[in-house]
Write an enzyme that holds these catalytic residues in place. Structure first.
Site, short mmCIF file in Angstrom:
data_model
loop_
_atom_site.label_atom_id
_atom_site.label_comp_id
_atom_site.label_asym_id
_atom_site.label_seq_id
_atom_site.Cartn_x
_atom_site.Cartn_y
_atom_site.Cartn_z
N HIS A 1 0.83 -1.21 0.00
CA HIS A 1 0.00 0.00 0.00
C HIS A 1 0.87 1.26 0.00
CE1 HIS A 1 -3.70 2.31 1.06
NE2 HIS A 1 -2.82 3.13 1.62
N GLU A 2 1.79 1.32 0.95
CA GLU A 2 2.64 2.51 1.05
C GLU A 2 3.56 2.62 -0.17
OE1 GLU A 2 1.73 4.70 3.16
OE2 GLU A 2 0.41 3.32 4.24
N HIS B 1 1.76 4.55 -2.77
CA HIS B 1 1.84 5.99 -2.52
C HIS B 1 3.21 6.52 -2.95
CE1 HIS B 1 -1.92 6.75 -0.47
NE2 HIS B 1 -1.70 5.86 0.49
CO CO Z 1 -3.14 5.26 1.96
#
Ligand code: CO
Length: 495
Positions: A260-261, A264
């Site tokens: 997830h990170e 980003h």
């Molecule tokens: Co997020």
């Protein structure tokens, strides 16, 4: 480039450097800082924020903007003026005393939220939350809005999005999800117990680093550390830091937090250098940011093809899975469960958590409900949306950090992220025909390059609605998400 544009850029870039310093202090606060330094650190970060805020809303900025406005010729220059002006006008409307009071009250609220959560008592947080909401309303009234106070809040995180857009999107999506959950309950449930066990943290670290490597995270422009709650922070160009979290009993946690990170970070690492340190050198919005993290975490990271590629390496690191069939592993990491905690929610139930928060927030800021009614209301909404009731406030109304920060209007970005991600994915599949075989063979760079070209390289040059239209030829259309969920989970639940 004209002389005045150059001057404006230099001014903005100077302010961005203070923000860089403050980001690094913030990163350190979450990762390394000794506990007793907390108060002083908050003061230091607050001082820098106050300084940059005053500098940004100064007459100097206005003067530079006005001079540069007539000079702007290229699309980028015009976008720079537009985005900077919007931000300037927004901040200018907030009296500096109110801005400072909000900073102070939210840091107090954050402390009391932490205590309330530990003590499991909403009443500890209640007076602070009341104050934060009062100030939030005051700020929205300074900012102004047409019909709904919530619009002013949404616009900070998702420029151009209106509360009425959400009222249009949510009901059919809610209906679909609730009915679909009923359908899944009749299916063949994955065996979640497959994932039980104890998993050496060092091995988890090795695997997280491996994930970042195959997903093309640039280690020369970033790093991975550990913190309680995973996050991504941009210190400056070529310094994008992410954190993950390790739990000996829960392998899924570190794997999917890391992916997830990473999503980003890939976005941040893809923003072009020439836009950096300028208001146009950021992500288009929180929702678009979240589309990137959710895309890599869920659409890629929880796909069968992804694990076809990775499973042999995974088993090498975690040999306890050597007798677990790939398909069973894949089904178990995609288990759908009506659960209390948003951050642990699966793809199907996640948006329901957001919808109830949106409903509560909108009512709160429009004076339809009172803070002291929140715990009860929370539990009622949980029952309505997910059919379950929290046993206490810590796993109910106190679970999220956002309100203690005064981040009202933020939650919908998560839902939008999910919707955008599926819509982007459909557009991507039109351009990249053999996408499944690319994933199966670990050729993630082709996918990343597509995202880079269509989304990352655009920074904040376009508002989310515009960007979505450019990339997908369509306005926001939740049916892509609905179809994605149907197709995938009918397979997972063998329906
Ligand atoms: Co997020």
């Amino acid at each position: 480039m004209g002389e005045h544009i150059e001057k404006l850029k230099n001014h903005l870039k100077k302010l961005a450097k203070f923000e860089s310093a403050s980001s690094l202090l913030h990163w350190d606060l979450e990762v390394y800082m000794p506990k007793k330094a907390a108060n002083k650190r908050a003061e230091i970060i607050g001082e820098i924020a106050g300084f940059t805020f005053r500098e940004f809303i100064s007459d100097k900025t206005l003067q530079l903007l006005e001079n540069a406005e007539n000079e702007a010729k290229t699309f980028e220059e015009k976008a720079l003026i537009k985005v900077t002006k919007k931000e300037y006008e927004r901040y200018k409307k907030i009296p500096p005393e109110l801005f400072v009071e909000f900073q102070i009250e939210t840091s107090k609220a954050h402390q009391s939220w932490q205590n309330a959560k530990i003590e499991n008592k909403f009443e500890i947080f209640e007076p602070n939350l009341e104050k934060v909401i009062e100030l939030t309303k005051e700020i929205t009234d300074c900012l102004g809005y047409d019909e709904n106070r919530y619009d002013a809040l949404l616009d900070q995180y998702e420029p151009g999005l209106k509360t009425s857009d959400l009222h249009r999107i949510i009901p059919p999506l809610k209906d679909f999800l609730t009915n679909f959950l009923d359908k899944l309950s009749l299916g063949n449930h994955p065996n979640e117990n497959l994932l039980n066990g104890t998993f050496n943290i060092e091995k988890q670290k090795i695997f997280s680093n491996k994930l970042l490597k195959i997903l093309n995270f640039d280690f020369d422009s970033g790093r991975l550390d550990v913190s309680m709650h995973p996050f991504t922070i941009t210190i400056s160009h070529n310094d994008i830091r992410i954190t993950t979290t390790f739990d000996e009993k829960d392998l899924k946690n570190s794997i999917f937090s890391t992916i997830h990170e990473c999503g980003h970070a890939l976005y941040e690492q893809g923003i072009p250098e020439e836009l950096r340190e300028l208001p146009i050198g950021e992500a288009a919005s929180n929702g678009i940011h979240e589309s990137q993290s959710r895309f890599w975490e869920n659409i890629i990271g929880r796909s069968l093809e992804f694990w076809k590629y990775l499973y042999p390496d995974f088993i090498e690191i975690f040999p306890q899975f050597k007798d677990v069939k790939l398909i069973d592993f894949w089904r178990s990491i995609n288990t759908v469960k009506k659960s209390l905690i948003r951050t642990e929610a699966d793809e199907v139930t996640y948006n329901l958590h957001i919808m109830m928060r949106f409903e509560i927030e909108e009512a709160l800021v429009n004076d339809k409900i009172k803070v002291k009614e929140l715990p009860l209301l929370w539990n009622e909404k949980m029952k309505e949306y997910l059919g379950i009731t929290p046993q206490n406030d810590s796993e109910g109304v106190l679970q999220d950090i956002h309100w203690s920060h005064g981040s009202f209007g933020y939650f919908p970005s998560y839902m939008l992220g999910n919707l955008y991600a599926s819509q982007f994915y459909e557009a991507m599949k039109k351009d990249i025909k053999n996408i499944n075989s690319l994933i199966e063979n670990g050729k993630f760079n082709v996918i990343l390059n597509w995202l880079r070209e269509k989304i990352h390289s655009k920074g904040k040059l376009f508002e989310p609605k515009e960007l979505l239209k450019q990339v997908t030829n369509e306005p926001l259309n939740p049916s892509y998400f609905i179809n994605y969920i149907k197709d995938k989970y009918e397979k997972v639940y063998m329906l």
